[in-house]
Write a protein that holds these residues in place. Sequence first.
Motif, PDB file in Angstrom:
ATOM      1  N   UNK A  36      41.873 -10.321 -30.356  1.00 13.32           N
ATOM      2  CA  UNK A  36      40.901 -11.404 -30.356  1.00 13.32           C
ATOM      3  C   UNK A  36      39.966 -11.160 -31.538  1.00 13.32           C
ATOM      4  N   UNK A  37      39.843 -12.139 -32.413  1.00 15.78           N
ATOM      5  CA  UNK A  37      39.026 -11.950 -33.598  1.00 15.78           C
ATOM      6  C   UNK A  37      38.581 -13.300 -34.139  1.00 15.78           C
ATOM      7  N   UNK A  38      37.646 -13.276 -35.048  1.00 15.49           N
ATOM      8  CA  UNK A  38      37.210 -14.512 -35.672  1.00 15.49           C
ATOM      9  C   UNK A  38      36.269 -14.269 -36.837  1.00 15.49           C
ATOM     10  N   UNK A  39      36.454 -15.089 -37.880  1.00 12.64           N
ATOM     11  CA  UNK A  39      35.513 -15.138 -38.988  1.00 12.64           C
ATOM     12  C   UNK A  39      34.705 -16.418 -38.758  1.00 12.64           C
ATOM     13  N   UNK A  40      33.513 -16.262 -38.212  1.00 12.10           N
ATOM     14  CA  UNK A  40      32.740 -17.419 -37.780  1.00 12.10           C
ATOM     15  C   UNK A  40      32.074 -18.117 -38.958  1.00 12.10           C
ATOM     16  N   UNK A  41      31.733 -19.378 -38.752  1.00 11.94           N
ATOM     17  CA  UNK A  41      31.108 -20.188 -39.793  1.00 11.94           C
ATOM     18  C   UNK A  41      29.606 -20.286 -39.574  1.00 11.94           C
ATOM     19  N   UNK A  42      28.940 -20.948 -40.506  1.00 11.57           N
ATOM     20  CA  UNK A  42      27.490 -21.120 -40.432  1.00 11.57           C
ATOM     21  C   UNK A  42      27.075 -21.932 -39.203  1.00 11.57           C
ATOM     22  N   UNK A  43      28.009 -22.667 -38.613  1.00  9.33           N
ATOM     23  CA  UNK A  43      27.672 -23.481 -37.452  1.00  9.33           C
ATOM     24  C   UNK A  43      27.253 -22.635 -36.247  1.00  9.33           C
ATOM     25  N   UNK A  44      27.611 -21.345 -36.255  1.00 12.87           N
ATOM     26  CA  UNK A  44      27.232 -20.461 -35.147  1.00 12.87           C
ATOM     27  C   UNK A  44      25.840 -19.864 -35.333  1.00 12.87           C
ATOM     28  N   UNK A  45      25.241 -20.071 -36.488  1.00 13.05           N
ATOM     29  CA  UNK A  45      23.905 -19.549 -36.760  1.00 13.05           C
ATOM     30  C   UNK A  45      22.875 -20.284 -35.900  1.00 13.05           C
ATOM     31  N   UNK A  46      21.861 -19.592 -35.352  1.00 14.28           N
ATOM     32  CA  UNK A  46      21.442 -18.208 -35.561  1.00 14.28           C
ATOM     33  C   UNK A  46      21.826 -17.254 -34.424  1.00 14.28           C
ATOM     34  N   UNK A  47      22.895 -17.569 -33.689  1.00 14.28           N
ATOM     35  CA  UNK A  47      23.244 -16.713 -32.555  1.00 14.28           C
ATOM     36  C   UNK A  47      23.651 -15.310 -33.018  1.00 14.28           C
TER      37      UNK A  47
END
Length: 278
Positions: A36-47
């Motif tokens: 399970x992995x992920x390179x998250x985007x700016x949309x997840x900011x500021x969590x």
Amino acid sequence: MVSSLRGDHQTKIPIWQWQQWDGLPYLTCTLLQNWKHGFLTRQFYPYPPEDLTEVLHPKAITYRVKQVHGCLVLTPPEIKIKMATKTIKDTFPCADGLITNDVNQAVWVASADCVPVLIGDIKTHQVAAVHAGWRGTAQRIIPETIAYFQHFGSILEHLRIAMGPAISGEVYQVSEQVAAEVGLSLFKEEGISSPRKILEALQTMLDSPILSDSKPGRVRLDIRRVNELQLYKLGIKTDQVAIAPHCTYQEPDNFFSYRRTQQKKVQWSGIVSGDCPK
């Protein structure tokens, strides 16, 4: 939506795929399909990672560090020990790499132009997350992390390495001195040490990590390519490495870029360790 990887792999080419969590986009790579992995985007900011681990595995334990552009790698037990001795103001220990030592451990790194790197061992199922900017690359942070894997019993051919979205070489302007400092990481064994000779050696390489720039004393530097070359010098094969075809600087809709905005906002990249063999 699917993004393919550039490269000369003779085996199946890793695929970068857009996924969604609660309507928010992030990237995964088939090279790391065992985890399970992920390179998250700016949309997840500021969590923060403590909240973001739910995206990957709701029962995993979260680990993160205070990134300092160095080459220190820590395990979860080391992080716990250091956190126990830290002051309230400085909660997280300083490091730029995290490697797991147990199951269901989520390790995270933040980036805005630097290279987020996720690594997994297909036999031990250990994983690592690495933050590699130009300073960390010059200090060989990824080979240092590989050495930790080997110390814990991994062999090179079992490793899978994915480099996520970062600033691309075509737009990353740096001084010749910075390029030479980073390039030195590739030539220490050859005895090439002067900045001029390092730049000349880099320029003559196939698929060179530096490009010319119109401004005197400047060049364009491909940090991911330098890290890739460091891995090949270790004996890692091309089909063990994947590089995301995404540039943080040129894709403002999905990624923060410090070089573009001078704002200290980041996206997170994480991976969860799997079940270790008995």
